[in-house]
Design a protein around this motif. Structure first.
Motif, PDB file in Angstrom:
ATOM      1  N   LEU A  51       0.937  -1.165  -0.073  1.00 14.97           N
ATOM      2  CA  LEU A  51      -0.100  -0.024   0.092  1.00 14.97           C
ATOM      3  C   LEU A  51       0.811   1.317  -0.022  1.00 14.97           C
ATOM      4  O   LEU A  51       0.666   2.059  -0.722  1.00 14.97           O
ATOM      5  CB  LEU A  51      -0.915   0.160   1.368  1.00 14.97           C
ATOM      6  CG  LEU A  51      -2.055  -0.914   1.255  1.00 14.97           C
ATOM      7  CD1 LEU A  51      -2.812  -0.858   2.565  1.00 14.97           C
ATOM      8  CD2 LEU A  51      -3.025  -0.737  -0.064  1.00 14.97           C
ATOM      9  N   ASN A  55       1.295   4.035  -2.880  1.00 20.33           N
ATOM     10  CA  ASN A  55       1.021   5.511  -2.554  1.00 20.33           C
ATOM     11  C   ASN A  55      -0.540   5.525  -2.261  1.00 20.33           C
ATOM     12  O   ASN A  55      -1.093   6.549  -2.873  1.00 20.33           O
ATOM     13  CB  ASN A  55       1.437   6.380  -3.300  1.00 20.33           C
ATOM     14  CG  ASN A  55       1.432   7.934  -2.545  1.00 20.33           C
ATOM     15  OD1 ASN A  55       1.549   7.834  -1.254  1.00 20.33           O
ATOM     16  ND2 ASN A  55       1.431   8.854  -3.365  1.00 20.33           N
ATOM     17  N   VAL A  56      -1.288   4.485  -1.746  1.00 19.35           N
ATOM     18  CA  VAL A  56      -2.467   4.580  -1.294  1.00 19.35           C
ATOM     19  C   VAL A  56      -2.817   4.053  -0.040  1.00 19.35           C
ATOM     20  O   VAL A  56      -2.092   3.386   0.562  1.00 19.35           O
ATOM     21  CB  VAL A  56      -3.332   3.576  -2.551  1.00 19.35           C
ATOM     22  CG1 VAL A  56      -3.363   4.159  -3.715  1.00 19.35           C
ATOM     23  CG2 VAL A  56      -2.842   2.341  -2.375  1.00 19.35           C
ATOM     24  N   SER A  57      -4.106   4.293   0.400  1.00 15.98           N
ATOM     25  CA  SER A  57      -4.527   3.694   1.638  1.00 15.98           C
ATOM     26  C   SER A  57      -5.236   2.501   1.550  1.00 15.98           C
ATOM     27  O   SER A  57      -5.958   2.299   0.584  1.00 15.98           O
ATOM     28  CB  SER A  57      -5.242   4.945   2.572  1.00 15.98           C
ATOM     29  OG  SER A  57      -6.619   5.052   2.417  1.00 15.98           O
ATOM     30  N   ASP A  59      -8.073   2.362   2.803  1.00 22.01           N
ATOM     31  CA  ASP A  59      -9.543   2.532   2.793  1.00 22.01           C
ATOM     32  C   ASP A  59      -9.900   2.932   1.110  1.00 22.01           C
ATOM     33  O   ASP A  59     -10.940   3.075   0.737  1.00 22.01           O
ATOM     34  CB  ASP A  59      -9.780   4.090   3.375  1.00 22.01           C
ATOM     35  CG  ASP A  59      -9.664   3.656   4.996  1.00 22.01           C
ATOM     36  OD1 ASP A  59      -9.848   2.528   5.310  1.00 22.01           O
ATOM     37  OD2 ASP A  59      -9.412   4.623   5.575  1.00 22.01           O
ATOM     38  N   ASP A  60      -8.818   3.230   0.399  1.00 24.34           N
ATOM     39  CA  ASP A  60      -8.947   3.539  -0.883  1.00 24.34           C
ATOM     40  C   ASP A  60      -9.104   2.313  -2.192  1.00 24.34           C
ATOM     41  O   ASP A  60      -9.763   2.419  -3.043  1.00 24.34           O
ATOM     42  CB  ASP A  60      -7.759   4.308  -1.476  1.00 24.34           C
ATOM     43  CG  ASP A  60      -7.436   5.750  -0.807  1.00 24.34           C
ATOM     44  OD1 ASP A  60      -8.470   6.220  -0.025  1.00 24.34           O
ATOM     45  OD2 ASP A  60      -6.324   6.222  -0.678  1.00 24.34           O
ATOM     46  N   VAL A  61      -8.253   1.270  -1.644  1.00 24.46           N
ATOM     47  CA  VAL A  61      -8.753   0.119  -2.499  1.00 24.46           C
ATOM     48  C   VAL A  61      -8.851  -1.245  -1.662  1.00 24.46           C
ATOM     49  O   VAL A  61      -8.692  -1.415  -0.621  1.00 24.46           O
ATOM     50  CB  VAL A  61      -7.229  -0.036  -3.107  1.00 24.46           C
ATOM     51  CG1 VAL A  61      -6.842   0.947  -4.226  1.00 24.46           C
ATOM     52  CG2 VAL A  61      -5.995  -0.439  -2.367  1.00 24.46           C
ATOM     53  N   THR A  62      -9.326  -2.384  -2.704  1.00 20.73           N
ATOM     54  CA  THR A  62      -9.369  -3.746  -1.795  1.00 20.73           C
ATOM     55  C   THR A  62      -8.229  -4.683  -2.057  1.00 20.73           C
ATOM     56  O   THR A  62      -7.458  -4.205  -2.982  1.00 20.73           O
ATOM     57  CB  THR A  62     -10.821  -4.392  -2.736  1.00 20.73           C
ATOM     58  OG1 THR A  62     -10.135  -4.564  -4.191  1.00 20.73           O
ATOM     59  CG2 THR A  62     -12.029  -3.439  -2.668  1.00 20.73           C
ATOM     60  N   GLU A  65      -7.769  -5.342  -5.814  1.00 26.16           N
ATOM     61  CA  GLU A  65      -7.380  -4.279  -6.350  1.00 26.16           C
ATOM     62  C   GLU A  65      -5.710  -4.163  -6.306  1.00 26.16           C
ATOM     63  O   GLU A  65      -5.050  -4.021  -7.026  1.00 26.16           O
ATOM     64  CB  GLU A  65      -7.829  -2.867  -6.270  1.00 26.16           C
ATOM     65  CG  GLU A  65      -7.199  -1.920  -7.013  1.00 26.16           C
ATOM     66  CD  GLU A  65      -7.580  -1.940  -8.655  1.00 26.16           C
ATOM     67  OE1 GLU A  65      -6.637  -1.369  -9.180  1.00 26.16           O
ATOM     68  OE2 GLU A  65      -8.439  -2.581  -9.036  1.00 26.16           O
ATOM     69  N   ARG A  69      -2.740  -4.643  -9.034  1.00 24.60           N
ATOM     70  CA  ARG A  69      -1.490  -3.564  -9.351  1.00 24.60           C
ATOM     71  C   ARG A  69      -0.226  -4.144  -9.164  1.00 24.60           C
ATOM     72  O   ARG A  69       0.937  -3.430  -9.234  1.00 24.60           O
ATOM     73  CB  ARG A  69      -1.767  -2.423  -8.364  1.00 24.60           C
ATOM     74  CG  ARG A  69      -3.078  -1.583  -8.676  1.00 24.60           C
ATOM     75  CD  ARG A  69      -3.131  -0.404  -7.769  1.00 24.60           C
ATOM     76  NE  ARG A  69      -4.222   0.269  -7.844  1.00 24.60           N
ATOM     77  CZ  ARG A  69      -4.528   1.674  -7.446  1.00 24.60           C
ATOM     78  NH1 ARG A  69      -3.557   2.090  -6.682  1.00 24.60           N
ATOM     79  NH2 ARG A  69      -5.595   2.149  -7.528  1.00 24.60           N
TER      80      ARG A  69
END
Length: 148
Positions: A51, A55-57, A59-62, A65, A69
């Motif tokens: 994560l 650069n994501v949290s 809460d932003d992705v499953t 997902e 990536r």
């Protein structure tokens, strides 16, 4: 027993085996027109690190997902796209062996493909072996792809 669904499970150590894993999967899935599930299993620490790298949290992705990536899944996905094998991607978080067996059960897989490296008996006893755990606990046959 007909093979209708194949689960290919990868983790952090499979980057150097991507070509062998993709080739084995294509050789098995394409002639059978089998459904394919690509799965990336992360420990909690690996997931948090991924994560951060993306650069994501959380809460932003499953987890699915995040798996889509991941470089190993993207590489194998391109190989499958090139030969016209359809697939879905799943992500799971937890102990590798336990999660792979759980995914095989959830997906009703007829075959699981895992990668690994050759280890001495002592190495297996001291450090454990995800592939060994999957082979002993999976609800279906397991194909082991050894890296160079």
């Amino acid at each position: 027993m007909a093979i209708e669904k194949i689960l290919l499970a990868v983790g952090p150590g499979d980057a150097e085996r991507t070509e062998e894993l993709a080739s084995t999967l294509v050789d098995l899935a394409a002639p059978l027109d089998a459904d394919v599930v690509l799965a990336h299993v992360f420990t909690d620490d690996e997931y948090d690190s991924t994560l951060n790298n993306l650069n994501v949290s959380g809460d932003d992705v499953t987890s699915d997902e995040v798996a889509r990536r991941h470089a190993t899944i993207r590489t194998i996905s391109r190989e499958l796209d090139d030969v016209g094998v359809d697939f879905t991607v799943r992500g799971a978080i937890g102990p590798h062996g336990e999660q792979i067996v759980g995914l095989a059960e959830d997906e009703d897989a007829d075959l699981v493909i895992v990668g690994g490296r050759k280890r001495s008996p002592t190495g297996k006893a001291v450090f454990g072996s995800t592939a060994q755990e999957v082979m002993l606990s999976a609800p279906c046959p397991v194909t082991f792809v050894r890296g160079e």
